[in-house]
Write an enzyme that holds these catalytic residues in place. Structure first.
Site, PDB file in Angstrom:
ATOM      1  N   GLY A 192       2.799   2.347  -2.488  1.00  0.00           N
ATOM      2  CA  GLY A 192       2.886   2.973  -3.802  1.00  0.00           C
ATOM      3  C   GLY A 192       3.887   2.347  -4.763  1.00  0.00           C
ATOM      4  O   GLY A 192       4.268   2.978  -5.753  1.00  0.00           O
ATOM      5  N   LYS A 193       4.304   1.111  -4.518  1.00  0.00           N
ATOM      6  CA  LYS A 193       5.254   0.436  -5.423  1.00  0.00           C
ATOM      7  C   LYS A 193       4.654   0.269  -6.813  1.00  0.00           C
ATOM      8  O   LYS A 193       5.239   0.679  -7.815  1.00  0.00           O
ATOM      9  CB  LYS A 193       5.630  -0.961  -4.883  1.00  0.00           C
ATOM     10  CG  LYS A 193       6.338  -0.974  -3.562  1.00  0.00           C
ATOM     11  CD  LYS A 193       6.643  -2.387  -3.110  1.00  0.00           C
ATOM     12  CE  LYS A 193       5.409  -3.214  -2.819  1.00  0.00           C
ATOM     13  NZ  LYS A 193       4.571  -2.710  -1.722  1.00  0.00           N
ATOM     14  N   SER A 194       3.454  -0.370  -6.864  1.00  0.00           N
ATOM     15  CA  SER A 194       2.844  -0.646  -8.171  1.00  0.00           C
ATOM     16  C   SER A 194       2.475   0.644  -8.885  1.00  0.00           C
ATOM     17  O   SER A 194       2.568   0.724 -10.111  1.00  0.00           O
ATOM     18  CB  SER A 194       1.614  -1.532  -8.008  1.00  0.00           C
ATOM     19  OG  SER A 194       1.966  -2.738  -7.357  1.00  0.00           O
ATOM     20  N   TYR A 195       2.059   1.650  -8.131  1.00  0.00           N
ATOM     21  CA  TYR A 195       1.720   2.934  -8.744  1.00  0.00           C
ATOM     22  C   TYR A 195       2.917   3.478  -9.518  1.00  0.00           C
ATOM     23  O   TYR A 195       2.791   3.909 -10.661  1.00  0.00           O
ATOM     24  CB  TYR A 195       1.281   3.934  -7.671  1.00  0.00           C
ATOM     25  CG  TYR A 195       0.744   5.238  -8.228  1.00  0.00           C
ATOM     26  CD1 TYR A 195      -0.606   5.395  -8.514  1.00  0.00           C
ATOM     27  CD2 TYR A 195       1.603   6.311  -8.475  1.00  0.00           C
ATOM     28  CE1 TYR A 195      -1.098   6.579  -9.028  1.00  0.00           C
ATOM     29  CE2 TYR A 195       1.127   7.504  -8.991  1.00  0.00           C
ATOM     30  CZ  TYR A 195      -0.227   7.641  -9.273  1.00  0.00           C
ATOM     31  OH  TYR A 195      -0.702   8.816  -9.794  1.00  0.00           O
TER      32      TYR A 195
ATOM     33  N   ASP B 180       8.530  -5.440  -9.276  1.00  0.00           N
ATOM     34  CA  ASP B 180       7.589  -4.905  -8.289  1.00  0.00           C
ATOM     35  C   ASP B 180       7.599  -5.907  -7.129  1.00  0.00           C
ATOM     36  O   ASP B 180       7.015  -6.979  -7.218  1.00  0.00           O
ATOM     37  CB  ASP B 180       6.195  -4.813  -8.950  1.00  0.00           C
ATOM     38  CG  ASP B 180       5.180  -4.077  -8.097  1.00  0.00           C
ATOM     39  OD1 ASP B 180       5.518  -3.667  -6.969  1.00  0.00           O
ATOM     40  OD2 ASP B 180       4.038  -3.930  -8.567  1.00  0.00           O
TER      41      ASP B 180
ATOM     42  N   GLY C  68       0.791  -1.229   0.000  1.00  0.00           N
ATOM     43  CA  GLY C  68       0.000   0.000   0.000  1.00  0.00           C
ATOM     44  C   GLY C  68       0.822   1.277   0.000  1.00  0.00           C
ATOM     45  O   GLY C  68       0.279   2.366   0.076  1.00  0.00           O
TER      46      GLY C  68
ATOM     47  N   GLY D  92       5.103  -6.789  -0.557  1.00  0.00           N
ATOM     48  CA  GLY D  92       5.181  -5.879   0.586  1.00  0.00           C
ATOM     49  C   GLY D  92       6.272  -6.279   1.571  1.00  0.00           C
ATOM     50  O   GLY D  92       6.450  -7.459   1.858  1.00  0.00           O
TER      51      GLY D  92
END
Ligand code: ADP
Ligand code: MG
Length: 368
Positions: free
Chosen positions: A113-116, A257, A111, A260
């Site tokens: 912001g890695k994938s963003y 990516d 949550g 977590g």
């Protein structure tokens, strides 16, 4: 052969709904390349300070355009997707054209912001899609009849220390084998699909296909976030006719990516989920150990064993870490006081990664 340090960027995202509902306070400040974090339990303490190649403020100062993309309001310092691409993705692209291997990986808690940053959502495309788009745009400007290009795309995930081919419908039970090339020493995934792609839209379709077949399991932290490491690999070859045959410049781009980084216990996981957490942490702690060993080496320590073999992730990222690759790490940060411990540990992880020295060379060889 020149030594070059891993480039490290950090990026702080806006508050999410959960943080807003809990009236979270922002504990991150940025000033140029500096990132500071304030301990919410010790308001009088000086902040801890870190310096990175890039510190991206994406916490506030943006507005949504009618098409849904986030852009900076005038006068703000909000770092949008394009800014991040211009700094990081463009460099990857330039290096690929020169024939260097490149790697980019995103680290941070679920949550954060890695994938963003790496993949993006909808019109807010991240580094991978923009890089692929620009790759084909640049290729289309070639008017040298003696030069042609080949692009191969693959996508895999590491889940519970097993490799799954995200472009394949029938993955063997227990996952694909990871083997070591006896001559070159590099690890590779046996039987992984590498599909030739001729346009950006083909890559887009493949990314979509790969994303659909990811293993998605929900935890309390984030209902839709994947608990797996996702690795996109693009092999970019430039074949050049010479007077006495052909030469090939080859660049392998690994875009990762990561799952977590939070500890399994803080996500309320039990049973199977806990086992996953343990395995995810096995790969991530192996990554941490590799980074520490490489940091020690670059500080002049002797007789350091770099434990690449301890996990699938570190085997596959061997070149990216201390090897033949130009490497970028992007660490994603939650701004909220309630995530202080995880964010501080992400900053420390990123701080160690800065010390890694790579030895990238241009991969250019005659074809027989
Ligand atoms: P992760 O991959 O680390 O689990 P995500 O990238 O999915 O996290 O981000 C979590 C949420 O935060 C998503 O809804 C995403 O749109 C939002 N978000 C993350 N980074 C940014 C950013 N830089 N700007 C705007 N929204 C962001
Ligand atoms: Mg994600």
């Amino acid at each position: 052969m020149a030594l070059e340090a891993v480039k490290v960027a950090v990026r702080v995202r806006p508050f999410n709904q959960r943080e807003i509902d809990r009236q979270a306070k922002c504990v991150i400040k940025m000033d140029g390349q500096m990132t500071m974090i304030y301990n919410p339990d010790a308001p009088n303490e000086d902040p801890k300070k870190f310096s990175f190649d890039y510190s991206y403020w994406s916490h506030d100062g943006f507005r949504m355009t009618p098409d849904g993309s986030a852009e900076p309001v005038r006068g703000s310092t909000y770092a949008c997707q394009r800014t991040v691409f211009d700094d990081l993705g463009q460099g990857v692209l330039n290096n690929a054209f020169e024939g260097y291997n490149c790697s980019l990986f995103a680290y941070g808690q679920t949550g954060s912001g890695k994938s963003y940053s790496v993949v993006g959502y909808g019109v807010n495309r991240g580094i991978i899609p923009i890089t692929c788009d620009e790759l084909f745009k640049t290729m289309s400007t070639n008017n040298d009849p003696n030069k042609r290009y080949e692009v191969l795309f693959s996508m895999l995930e590491i889940y519970n220390e097993q490799v799954r081919d995200l472009l394949s419908k029938d993955n063997p039970k227990g996952g694909l084998n990871v083997r070591q090339n006896p001559k070159l020493g590099m690890f590779y995934v046996e039987g992984l699909k590498k599909v030739p792609v001729g346009s950006y839209s083909e890559i887009e379709k493949r990314m979509e296909q790969g994303t659909q077949s990811r293993t998605v399991a929900s935890t309390n932290m984030n209902a839709t976030s994947s608990r797996a490491h996702t690795v996109v690999t693009i092999v970019f070859d430039q074949i050049i006719k010479t007077n006495n045959g052909e030469t090939k410049k080859s660049s392998t781009m690994n875009l990762v990516d990561l799952a977590g980084s939070e500890r399994a216990d803080s996500t309320g996981a039990t049973g199977d989920r806990l086992k996953e957490g343990a395995n995810i942490n096995k790969s991530l702690s192996a990554l941490g150990n590799v980074i520490s060993a490489l940091a020690d080496l670059s500080m002049g320590k002797k007789k350091v064993m770099v434990p690449y073999r301890d996990s699938i992730l570190t085997k596959l990222l061997q070149n990216a870490l201390g090897g033949n690759s130009k490497t970028i790490m992007i660490a994603a940060l939650s701004p909220a006081d309630i995530n202080y411990d995880e964010t501080l540990s992400t900053l420390r992880y990123a701080d160690r990664a800065k010390k890694i020295q790579n030895k990238a060379v241009i991969n250019e060889n005659p074809l027989d």
